[in-house]
Design a protein around this motif. Structure first.
Motif, short mmCIF file in Angstrom:
data_model
loop_
_atom_site.label_atom_id
_atom_site.label_comp_id
_atom_site.label_asym_id
_atom_site.label_seq_id
_atom_site.Cartn_x
_atom_site.Cartn_y
_atom_site.Cartn_z
N LEU A 143 0.84 -1.20 0.00
CA LEU A 143 0.00 0.00 0.00
C LEU A 143 0.88 1.25 0.00
O LEU A 143 1.99 1.25 0.50
CB LEU A 143 -0.90 0.01 1.23
CG LEU A 143 -2.09 -0.97 1.21
CD1 LEU A 143 -2.83 -0.92 2.54
CD2 LEU A 143 -3.04 -0.65 0.05
N GLY A 146 1.06 5.13 -4.49
CA GLY A 146 0.17 5.02 -5.63
C GLY A 146 -0.50 3.68 -5.81
O GLY A 146 -1.38 3.52 -6.65
N SER A 148 -3.12 1.56 -4.87
CA SER A 148 -4.37 1.73 -4.14
C SER A 148 -5.00 0.38 -3.81
O SER A 148 -4.66 -0.65 -4.41
CB SER A 148 -5.35 2.56 -4.96
OG SER A 148 -5.70 1.87 -6.16
#
Length: 208
Positions: A143, A146, A148
């Motif tokens: 995580l 970027g 997601s």
């Protein structure tokens, strides 16, 4: 590491986890061999949805709660083990009954449909607390930067689906071999023994 590289690495780890022998693999193989590739693919879809759910749960902290709570872990472990034992006993009973050669023009000797196969795959995956521990340890590492939650969930869903759909199609393509009574009984017997063994292993497991 860029977001795309993180997502690709995450997908690779999830794929390797899916390839590891376990109850998910056993369920897809048996469904494909006995009920045909369509039902094997339905079971594969159920497993993929289960993996998707675990990734979301791990990212939102639900799976971490399960991993941290001894009571929650034990409840899911017992229910999951009981379900695996149920599937294993059912397979052994099918092997014991035997019977004539399987007709290839009927979708399922039990007449339960693809939804039952999907549910079987989903429950086998969701009721395995070890999946929670796997994703709790894995997801946080990817995580950020970027990567997601929707992207990781989608990659996990796709990777798991690709592997188990491949297994379902390969076994389904050989269904004429599995349609022979002796071969089918052997598949049922081996799968049943494997599921029971996995159920016992899960029932006696402890949190790391």
């Amino acid at each position: 590491m860029t977001a795309m590289a993180q997502i690709a690495a995450f997908g690779g780890v999830v794929m390797l986890g899916a390839m590891s022998p376990g109850p998910d693999f056993a369920v897809v193989v048996r469904r494909s061999a006995v009920s045909g590739r369509g039902h094997g693919m339905a079971a594969a879809a159920g497993i993929a949805v289960g993996v998707f759910a675990w990734v979301v749960a791990a990212a939102t902290g639900v799976a971490a709660l399960l991993a941290a709570s001894a009571m929650a872990f034990t409840v899911v472990k017992v229910v999951g083990a009981a379900y695996l034992l149920y599937l294993g006993v059912k397979s052994l009973r099918a092997a014991w009954r035997g019977g004539g050669a399987l007709r290839l023009d009927v979708p399922d000797p039990g007449g339960r449909g693809s939804w039952a196969a999907f549910s079987e795959g989903l429950l086998t995956n969701v009721l395995n607390p070890k999946a929670a521990l796997f994703f709790v340890a894995l997801v946080p590492q990817f995580l950020g930067s970027g990567a997601s939650v929707p992207a990781l969930s989608a990659v996990a869903l796709a990777g798991t689906a690709v592997w188990f759909l491949t297994v379902a199609n390969v076994v389904g393509a050989l269904r004429k071999v599995f349609a022979k009574s002796a071969v089918r009984r052997a598949v049922d017997g081996l799968t049943g023994a494997a599921l029971i063994g996995l159920g016992i292993k899960l029932a006696t497991s402890t949190r790391p």
